[in-house]
Design a protein around this motif. Structure first.
Motif, short mmCIF file in Angstrom:
data_model
loop_
_atom_site.label_atom_id
_atom_site.label_comp_id
_atom_site.label_asym_id
_atom_site.label_seq_id
_atom_site.Cartn_x
_atom_site.Cartn_y
_atom_site.Cartn_z
N ASN A 159 0.85 -1.20 0.00
CA ASN A 159 0.00 0.00 0.00
C ASN A 159 0.88 1.24 0.00
N THR A 160 0.63 2.12 -0.96
CA THR A 160 1.51 3.26 -1.21
C THR A 160 0.73 4.55 -1.19
N TYR A 161 1.33 5.60 -0.59
CA TYR A 161 0.66 6.91 -0.48
C TYR A 161 1.67 8.01 -0.79
N ILE A 162 1.20 9.07 -1.46
CA ILE A 162 1.98 10.29 -1.63
C ILE A 162 1.28 11.36 -0.80
N VAL A 163 1.96 11.90 0.18
CA VAL A 163 1.31 12.78 1.15
C VAL A 163 2.13 14.04 1.39
N ASN A 164 1.44 15.07 1.90
CA ASN A 164 2.10 16.31 2.31
C ASN A 164 2.09 16.48 3.82
N ASP A 167 -1.22 13.49 8.84
CA ASP A 167 -2.43 13.55 9.66
C ASP A 167 -3.40 12.42 9.34
N SER A 168 -3.43 11.97 8.10
CA SER A 168 -4.41 10.95 7.69
C SER A 168 -3.85 9.53 7.80
N VAL A 199 9.52 5.71 9.10
CA VAL A 199 9.07 7.05 9.47
C VAL A 199 8.10 6.96 10.64
N SER A 200 8.03 8.04 11.39
CA SER A 200 7.07 8.16 12.48
C SER A 200 6.22 9.40 12.25
N PHE A 201 5.21 9.59 13.06
CA PHE A 201 4.31 10.74 12.89
C PHE A 201 5.09 12.05 12.99
N GLU A 202 6.10 12.10 13.86
CA GLU A 202 6.88 13.32 14.05
C GLU A 202 7.66 13.71 12.79
N ASP A 203 7.94 12.74 11.93
CA ASP A 203 8.68 13.04 10.71
C ASP A 203 7.84 13.81 9.70
#
Length: 326
Positions: A159-164, A167-168, A199-203
């Motif tokens: 599962n792959t995502y491109i995000v900015n 939060d989601s 990666v973590s949420f803080e990243d």
């Protein structure tokens, strides 16, 4: 570095485009030498001048110079793009003589530049007809498009995502990030490559257009080199070493991974061949994994990826096989 082989009139010329210092190309050229095949190896340091293009009802040919030595496209047997790029002699543009005509001259030069690039485009189009492996345009194969097509063919992917922002993203699961394109930077005698990282949420505080994937639990990784409609695969037991468990390319030279020959299931190979056909790829390195849930997942395809780490430990003799089909 290999450049020219002694002339054998009965053989046509093999044209190779590669970096000056590219070990895989060096080995293939050694095998070409062994088989007495005539070849010319060039890089972006060699200058190509297109002298004449002939398009007739029964004939298409191109006469061109490489560093002031003349060749004909019809004299070429095959073409292998490995690395680097073709460099062409720029045309003679109009010189601006006075400010009054400056705007017109600039517009004419824009037109002449378009004409020049259309000529180069045709040269590479005809040259690519002789390509038995890669061509330069393979560098532009879109990894996201590859994943989308693979999904449509029934090939499992991560599962792959491109995000900015993150939060989601539900970080109850573990996620990794990698480059969307290939990152290779040479700076002050050092090569820099992109590697897979957790990666973590803080990243997610200062990110932009970032690719993340749900981390996959692996039994082992698979690197498969595809060419001549055949897959040469290896199983890489990277999970046995903490340094390489996330990405086997983070090599542990003191305690290298065990690598053995591997055969992909016929059904998966059939789908992967169809995928390569749909993206017009004759050769490339495929990165897959075999998960703890006993499934095969495709991570990505590297069109001009390395194949030594498949060939040498598995005794596939890929350099020799490539030389034989050129």
């Amino acid at each position: 570095m290999f450049n020219y082989l002694k002339i054998m009139e009965k053989n046509k010329l093999i044209l190779i485009c590669s970096d000056e210092n590219e070990p895989s190309t060096d080995i293939v050229c050694s095998w070409l030498n062994y088989h007495n095949k005539k070849f010319l190896r060039i890089s972006e340091k060699n200058l190509i001048t297109i002298k004449k293009i002939i398009i007739e009802n029964k004939n298409v040919d191109i006469i061109f110079d490489i560093d002031d030595f003349e060749y004909k496209l019809s004299e070429l047997k095959s073409y292998w793009y490995r690395r680097s790029q073709l460099k062409f002699q720029n045309p003679n543009f109009i010189k601006i003589l006075n400010k009054t005509e400056q705007a017109l001259d600039e517009k004419i030069n824009v037109f002449l530049n378009k004409e020049f690039h259309k000529t180069i485009e045709f040269f590479e189009y005809e040259l690519n007809k002789l390509a038995v492996l890669n061509k330069f345009d393979d560098n532009y194969i879109n990894k996201l498009k590859v994943l989308s097509i693979a999904k449509d063919l029934g090939i499992k992917i991560s599962n792959t995502y491109i995000v900015n922002d993150f939060d989601s993203i539900d970080f109850k699961d573990s996620y990794i990030t990698k480059a969307i394109s290939d990152l290779v930077i040479f700076h002050e005698n050092t090569n820099y490559y992109s590697m897979t990282q957790r990666v973590s949420f803080e990243d997610g505080e200062n990110i932009n257009n970032t690719l993340i994937q749900k981390e996959v639990k692996k039994k082992f990784e698979i690197r498969s080199f595809f060419f001549a409609n055949t897959f040469y695969s290896s199983a890489i037991f990277s999970q046995e070493n903490e340094k390489t468990s996330l990405d086997f390319r983070n090599y542990d030279f003191e305690n290298p991974n065990r690598v053995v020959p591997y055969k992909l299931p016929i059904g998966l190979e059939t789908k992967l061949k169809e995928l390569c056909n749909l993206i017009d790829l004759k050769s490339g390195s495929l990165d897959l994994v075999y998960t703890t849930e006993n499934e095969y997942l495709l991570f990505e395809i590297n069109p001009v990826g390395q194949f030594e780490q498949v060939s040498f430990p598995c005794n596939y003799n890929l350099h020799k096989k490539i030389a034989e089909i050129l």
